[in-house]
Design a protein around this motif. Structure first.
Motif, short mmCIF file in Angstrom:
data_model
loop_
_atom_site.label_atom_id
_atom_site.label_comp_id
_atom_site.label_asym_id
_atom_site.label_seq_id
_atom_site.Cartn_x
_atom_site.Cartn_y
_atom_site.Cartn_z
N ALA A 169 25.81 36.81 48.20
CA ALA A 169 26.95 38.11 47.21
C ALA A 169 26.18 38.48 46.16
N SER A 170 27.09 39.78 46.16
CA SER A 170 26.11 40.54 45.12
C SER A 170 27.63 41.84 43.93
N GLY A 171 27.25 42.06 42.37
CA GLY A 171 27.88 42.43 41.75
C GLY A 171 29.53 41.15 40.86
N LEU A 172 28.58 40.05 41.20
CA LEU A 172 30.15 38.99 40.93
C LEU A 172 28.87 37.92 40.40
N ILE A 173 29.41 36.75 39.74
CA ILE A 173 28.34 35.51 39.28
C ILE A 173 29.12 34.59 40.18
N CYS A 186 32.05 34.76 55.06
CA CYS A 186 32.86 33.86 54.27
C CYS A 186 33.80 34.19 52.78
N ASN A 187 33.96 33.42 52.24
CA ASN A 187 34.80 34.18 51.41
C ASN A 187 34.73 33.61 49.65
N ALA A 188 35.38 34.45 49.02
CA ALA A 188 35.29 34.50 47.79
C ALA A 188 36.19 34.13 47.06
N ILE A 189 37.24 33.40 46.26
CA ILE A 189 38.03 32.82 45.33
C ILE A 189 38.07 32.60 43.94
N ARG A 190 38.95 32.92 43.80
CA ARG A 190 39.27 32.76 41.81
C ARG A 190 40.78 33.07 41.15
N ASN A 191 41.11 32.34 40.94
CA ASN A 191 42.48 32.69 41.05
C ASN A 191 43.26 33.51 41.29
N MET A 192 44.09 34.10 41.72
CA MET A 192 44.05 35.08 42.71
C MET A 192 43.52 36.17 43.45
N ASN A 193 42.37 36.20 43.01
CA ASN A 193 41.14 36.73 43.13
C ASN A 193 40.40 37.26 44.75
N GLN A 194 40.57 37.30 45.68
CA GLN A 194 39.30 37.12 46.37
C GLN A 194 38.94 37.63 47.60
N GLN A 237 30.58 47.01 41.66
CA GLN A 237 31.39 46.72 43.10
C GLN A 237 30.55 45.14 44.02
N VAL A 238 31.79 44.59 44.16
CA VAL A 238 31.68 43.18 45.15
C VAL A 238 31.19 43.74 46.64
N GLN A 239 29.97 42.51 47.12
CA GLN A 239 29.60 42.80 48.41
C GLN A 239 29.49 41.05 48.63
N LEU A 240 30.17 40.93 50.15
CA LEU A 240 29.51 39.42 50.45
C LEU A 240 28.86 40.01 52.60
N VAL A 241 27.46 39.49 51.94
CA VAL A 241 27.13 39.92 52.86
C VAL A 241 25.95 38.26 53.97
N SER A 281 28.76 31.87 40.58
CA SER A 281 29.70 30.29 39.47
C SER A 281 30.42 30.13 39.35
N THR A 282 30.64 31.11 39.47
CA THR A 282 32.34 31.29 38.72
C THR A 282 33.40 31.10 40.50
N TRP A 283 32.60 30.96 41.56
CA TRP A 283 33.78 31.51 42.49
C TRP A 283 33.49 30.60 43.49
N VAL A 284 35.14 29.46 43.62
CA VAL A 284 34.95 28.83 44.89
C VAL A 284 34.66 29.52 46.50
N MET A 285 33.78 28.94 46.97
CA MET A 285 33.60 30.09 48.63
C MET A 285 34.28 29.06 49.53
N ARG A 286 34.56 29.61 50.53
CA ARG A 286 34.26 28.87 52.11
C ARG A 286 34.30 30.16 52.41
N TRP A 287 34.22 29.16 53.80
CA TRP A 287 33.38 30.22 55.18
C TRP A 287 34.54 29.56 55.98
N TYR A 288 35.35 31.31 56.61
CA TYR A 288 36.07 30.53 58.06
C TYR A 288 35.76 31.14 59.47
#
Length: 116
Positions: A24-28, A96-104, A1-5, A30-37
């Motif tokens: 971040a937990s549940g994802l690697i 915070c937001n993690a995005i990779r391809n069509m997933n975020q 399960q992916v979590q961003l805290v 280094s493979t995700w572009v990260m953004r702050w909103y």
């Protein structure tokens, strides 16, 4: 399960600084572009900062350029937002937001209030 805290928000006086963290937990990470909103009630969510997977590319909203700095520690699976020279217009919930391809994924947000 992916979590961003997110953490690090709070009340700060004008001109002050805060550093937000996004763990971040549940994802690697280094493979995700990260953004702050950020979002203020009644307004659309605003993109504040972006960082590429390696950290070599960053970009900022014009309203925060020169004051905010985004960074990442892929080994710690954490992204940071250093915020300096804060003013009342920076008051918002920061996400915070993690995005990779069509997933975020989104975090739950942390409140930042700039007030004397």
């Amino acid at each position: 399960q992916v979590q961003l805290v997110e953490s690090g928000g709070g009340l700060v006086q004008p001109g002050g600084s805060l550093r937000l963290s996004c763990a971040a937990s549940g994802l690697i990470l280094s493979t995700w572009v990260m953004r702050w909103y950020r979002q203020v009630p009644g307004k659309e969510r605003e993109l504040v900062a972006f960082i590429s997977t390696t950290g070599s590319i960053t970009n900022y909203a014009s309203s925060v350029k020169g004051r905010f700095s985004i960074s990442r520690d892929n080994g710690m699976n954490t992204v940071y937002l250093q915020m300096n020279s804060l003013n009342s217009e920076d008051t918002a919930v920061y996400y915070c937001n993690a995005i990779r391809n069509m997933n975020q994924y989104w975090g739950q947000g942390t409140q930042v209030t700039v007030s004397s």
